[in-house]
Structure formats: C-alpha cells, structure tokens
Motif scaffolding. Structure first.
Motif, PDB file in Angstrom:
ATOM      1  N   ASN A 302      -7.710  -4.020  29.912  1.00 38.76           N
ATOM      2  CA  ASN A 302      -6.390  -3.473  30.207  1.00 38.76           C
ATOM      3  C   ASN A 302      -5.376  -4.023  29.217  1.00 38.76           C
ATOM      4  OD1 ASN A 302      -4.479  -2.021  31.550  1.00 38.76           O
ATOM      5  ND2 ASN A 302      -4.342  -3.384  33.324  1.00 38.76           N
ATOM      6  N   VAL A 303      -4.272  -3.305  29.100  1.00 32.88           N
ATOM      7  CA  VAL A 303      -3.167  -3.799  28.288  1.00 32.88           C
ATOM      8  C   VAL A 303      -1.924  -3.775  29.169  1.00 32.88           C
ATOM      9  CG1 VAL A 303      -1.730  -3.375  26.273  1.00 32.88           C
ATOM     10  CG2 VAL A 303      -4.184  -2.968  26.146  1.00 32.88           C
ATOM     11  N   GLU A 304      -1.318  -4.929  29.378  1.00 32.99           N
ATOM     12  CA  GLU A 304      -0.130  -5.013  30.231  1.00 32.99           C
ATOM     13  C   GLU A 304       1.099  -5.149  29.345  1.00 32.99           C
ATOM     14  OE1 GLU A 304      -2.457  -7.383  33.832  1.00 32.99           O
ATOM     15  OE2 GLU A 304      -1.143  -8.491  32.470  1.00 32.99           O
ATOM     16  N   VAL A 305       2.044  -4.246  29.537  1.00 32.54           N
ATOM     17  CA  VAL A 305       3.254  -4.271  28.729  1.00 32.54           C
ATOM     18  C   VAL A 305       4.257  -5.211  29.393  1.00 32.54           C
ATOM     19  CG1 VAL A 305       5.095  -2.891  27.737  1.00 32.54           C
ATOM     20  CG2 VAL A 305       2.806  -1.925  27.997  1.00 32.54           C
ATOM     21  N   SER A 311       0.189  -8.112  26.921  1.00 33.91           N
ATOM     22  CA  SER A 311      -0.872  -9.002  27.340  1.00 33.91           C
ATOM     23  C   SER A 311      -2.168  -8.203  27.353  1.00 33.91           C
ATOM     24  CB  SER A 311      -0.524  -9.537  28.727  1.00 33.91           C
ATOM     25  OG  SER A 311      -1.635 -10.141  29.318  1.00 33.91           O
ATOM     26  N   ILE A 312      -3.136  -8.636  26.566  1.00 35.80           N
ATOM     27  CA  ILE A 312      -4.423  -7.950  26.521  1.00 35.80           C
ATOM     28  C   ILE A 312      -5.362  -8.640  27.496  1.00 35.80           C
ATOM     29  CG2 ILE A 312      -6.414  -7.408  25.072  1.00 35.80           C
ATOM     30  CD1 ILE A 312      -4.559  -7.310  22.701  1.00 35.80           C
ATOM     31  N   SER A 326      -4.581 -12.532  26.452  1.00 40.62           N
ATOM     32  CA  SER A 326      -4.020 -12.935  25.172  1.00 40.62           C
ATOM     33  C   SER A 326      -2.675 -12.259  25.018  1.00 40.62           C
ATOM     34  CB  SER A 326      -4.952 -12.560  24.023  1.00 40.62           C
ATOM     35  OG  SER A 326      -5.708 -11.431  24.344  1.00 40.62           O
ATOM     36  N   ILE A 327      -1.731 -12.966  24.443  1.00 40.01           N
ATOM     37  CA  ILE A 327      -0.365 -12.464  24.321  1.00 40.01           C
ATOM     38  C   ILE A 327      -0.097 -12.135  22.857  1.00 40.01           C
ATOM     39  CG2 ILE A 327       2.083 -13.001  24.688  1.00 40.01           C
ATOM     40  CD1 ILE A 327       0.526 -12.986  27.269  1.00 40.01           C
ATOM     41  N   ILE A 328       0.242 -10.888  22.586  1.00 37.88           N
ATOM     42  CA  ILE A 328       0.587 -10.508  21.210  1.00 37.88           C
ATOM     43  C   ILE A 328       1.865  -9.675  21.217  1.00 37.88           C
ATOM     44  CG2 ILE A 328      -1.807 -10.614  20.359  1.00 37.88           C
ATOM     45  CD1 ILE A 328      -1.873  -7.595  20.608  1.00 37.88           C
TER      46      ILE A 328
END
Ligand code: ADP
Ligand code: MG
Length: 366
Positions: A302-305, A311-312, A326-328
C-alpha cells in the motif's frame, strides 16, 4: 540543582511469594542530571521508572548507592526535607478545596523563617497560577475543571514551594491526545521559565523525545543509553533502543555479512566492512530510497499519502515484523500494480545488531 545518582540499586522481594529471588527494579544506576535540565526517563511499563523517581524523591530508600543534590548527600533525608516537587498521573488534588486552597496547601506547613502570612501565600499562589495559566480558575473546585486544568493545578502545587527538583511521573497519561500535546508544551515552557531541574517519566517515546534535553532509556531496571534525543535516535547502542525510539518504527530483517557485502535474503543490499556472520539489520523508515535499480526488493502492499511525505507499506520474508513502513517524499510516484518495490539504502540509517545480545555492530561503508 545538579542531581547525581551513584551506583543506585533498589531491590524488592518478588510480589509472587513463590519466587524467592528479589526483583531488581533499579540496577546500579550511575548518572548525573545537569542543573536546569529536563531529563526524560523512558522505558516500557515495569522497567523501573517510578522506582527511580521515588528514590530521587525519598519516598523509597535505596538498597544501595547514593543520591546527591548539588554537593549534599540526601540519601538519608525524608522527602519533605529534600526540596522536591512531585506530580503523579492521577492529579491527587483535595476535592473539597478550591484551586487556590490546593495550591496554598504546601505553604501552610512552613515553619520558622519560612513561615508565610495569608497575604504572602495568596500572592505566591497567584504568581504560580499565572505561570501555569490557571489564574482565572482560583475559586473553582477540582470537579469543575477539565483533566488538563486539574493537572496544571497539580503542577502549580508542586511548584509553589520553589522545589530544587521537579519530579513528574507520567503526568500526561490521563489526558486525551490533544491535551497531552498541549500540556507537554506547557510543561516544557514552565520548566524553561523556572529553570528547575526536572525528571519526567514516560513510556511514550514521542513524548520523551519532544520535550527532553536528554533522555535515559531503561529496560528491566538496567540503563541502556543516555543522551540527547537526536543522538540516541541516530546512534542507538542496541536493537532495543533502536526499536523503542521512532515512529514509524525501525524495520528489522534477518541478514548476513559475507564477502564484503550485507545480504538480506539473496540480495546484496550494501557494500560494508564488518565481520562475517548472521546479523539483524535495522533500517529506519527514512533510510529507504525509492530506486527502480535498487538492490533491495520488497513486496508492495500500500501507499499512504501523508501530505508532504508518503509512506510505503511493504513486507519481506526476512523481516521480523509483518509489514514495514518507509517514508519518502510525496514527489515520488509509486506504481501499486507491480506488486513489488525496489529500494537502495542509506548507510547512515542502516544498523547491524548482534543476533544474540542485540548490541550494535559498527560497520564501515565501502
Ligand atoms: P515503571 O514505573 O517503569 O512501570 P516500576 O518502577 O513501578 O516500573 O516497577 C519496576 C519493577 O519493580 C516491576 O517489576 C515492579 O513489579 C517492581 N516493583 C515496584 N514496586 C514494588 C514493590 N513495592 N514491591 C515489589 N515489587 C515492586
Ligand atoms: Mg510507573
């Protein structure tokens, strides 16, 4: 006032009578709290935080070791002669007294040269009430106050005798999330304005990190690490400290060092110089770089905006937890349909730990 703990140990008989060995609640603590600092005592429930605080206050007698305030050994002094202010999780106000009367209460027992007139006491109470911003509530009873206001009264009462040391035991635990944030900022402000040496106990790493000049991380009565919050976060001495600090938490993978490379599964994720062998690999959420040619492949969930960042959410068969975050930067685009995500790793945010002891293993990047 500087506070020194010297080889301080506290043992209790086990509460479970069948177990004959003592519980070592505080195991040989040896550290100095510099004058005017706010120290966060941090660790999971049962690690000995309250015991440490109660040894400093004098409510408990140590099994061995010394407590020194400034140049004075106070180990044998009762709490009332130590000049400490105490605040607990449950506000413990007198319900039948007004805010003013609650704050004045500690002043009424002063004797000799310290004795105060009624006017002096009222003036002092008002001064402290202003400091903690409850001067508009002086005639109310505790039941007419919110939790945050009650805790401010408790803090005012602890401060009114101008203690040399302020001791706070999980003072925010009874407050809701928003009030907690607000009140912790308040405590920091009050501490700065008064300059009183303060020990703040909490099990909440976020709380400790945000308000402390220095944090003391404890586990099972043993001091793990002491330092500025950022230093302890960046340079944890062991896996426990690394995992206790940080949100989202550090991810831990089973890995190994061989042929000058750090491996997770079959992938050589970093080139390192460290002794060969199996290790635990810790990666901070900000240690992952999204990189389609990167060496480290994870399953993408998932990818959380989160606005500025994304946050991946991923998983890996060698991970010790079911998912990792992981935070990008939000400028990145992540294709969810592929089912996998590739990273390269920041060496400064990657840590190696001994699989048995959890101790950090230093390594060099080549
Ligand atoms: P924390 O405040 O970090 O949650 P405490 O200091 O209250 O931890 O407790 C540390 C350890 O000492 C725990 O194992 C607890 O059960 C034990 N302990 C604390 N007080 C007593 C006591 N009066 N008698 C026996 N054991 C105690
Ligand atoms: Mg406690």
């Amino acid at each position: 006032m500087k506070v020194v703990l010297q080889n301080l140990t506290k043992k209790f008989p086990n509460r479970n009578k069948k177990i004959k060995t003592d519980v070592i609640a505080v195991d040989n603590f040896d550290f100095t709290i510099p004058d005017g600092e706010l120290i966060g005592l941090l660790g999971p429930s049962g690690c000995g935080k309250s015991t440490t605080l109660n040894l400093i206050s004098g409510l408990l007698k140590p099994t061995s070791g010394k407590i020194i305030f400034g140049d004075d050994d106070v180990t044998g002094l009762p709490p009332e002669n130590r000049g400490v202010g105490l605040v607990f999780q449950n506000y413990a106000l007198y319900p039948h007294l007004t805010v003013r009367q609650n704050i004045i209460f500690p002043l009424e027992n002063l004797r000799g040269k310290d004795r105060m007139t009624k006017d002096e006491m009222n003036a002092k109470a008002l001064e402290i009430a202003r400091l903690v911003q409850i001067d508009g509530l002086m005639d109310r009873k505790p039941s007419e106050l919110s939790g945050g206001q009650q805790q401010r009264v408790a803090i005012a009462r602890a401060l009114v005798k101008m203690p040399k040391v302020l001791l706070l035991d999980e003072p925010l635990s009874n407050l809701d999330a928003r009030l907690r944030l607000q009140t912790r900022e308040e405590i920091k402000r009050i501490q700065r304005e008064t300059g009183i040496t303060t020990v703040f106990v909490t099990h909440d790493q976020d709380e400790a990190m945000s308000i402390s000049d220095r944090i003391v991380v404890m586990k099972d009565g043993v001091l793990q690490q002491i330092g500025k919050p950022q230093e302890v976060y960046d340079e944890p001495v062991n896996q426990f400290v690394a995992q206790f600090l940080g949100t989202p938490p550090i991810s831990i993978y089973e890995g190994s060092v061989k042929n000058g490379g750090l491996y997770i599964g079959d992938e050589r994720v970093l080139t390192v110089s460290a002794p060969d062998g199996d290790v635990n690999v810790g990666i901070r959420p900000e240690g992952y770089i999204l990189d389609e040619n990167g060496p480290f492949t994870c399953r993408l969930h998932n990818v959380e905006v989160m606005g500025r960042d994304i946050s991946i959410v991923s998983s890996h068969e060698k991970s010790q937890t079911p998912i990792n975050r992981s935070i990008i930067s939000a400028e990145n685009r992540v294709d969810l349909s592929s089912g996998t995500v590739k990273f390269s790793l920041k060496p400064a945010k990657t840590y190696l730990f001994d699989k048995k002891t959890g101790a950090r293993i230093p390594f060099e990047v080549k």
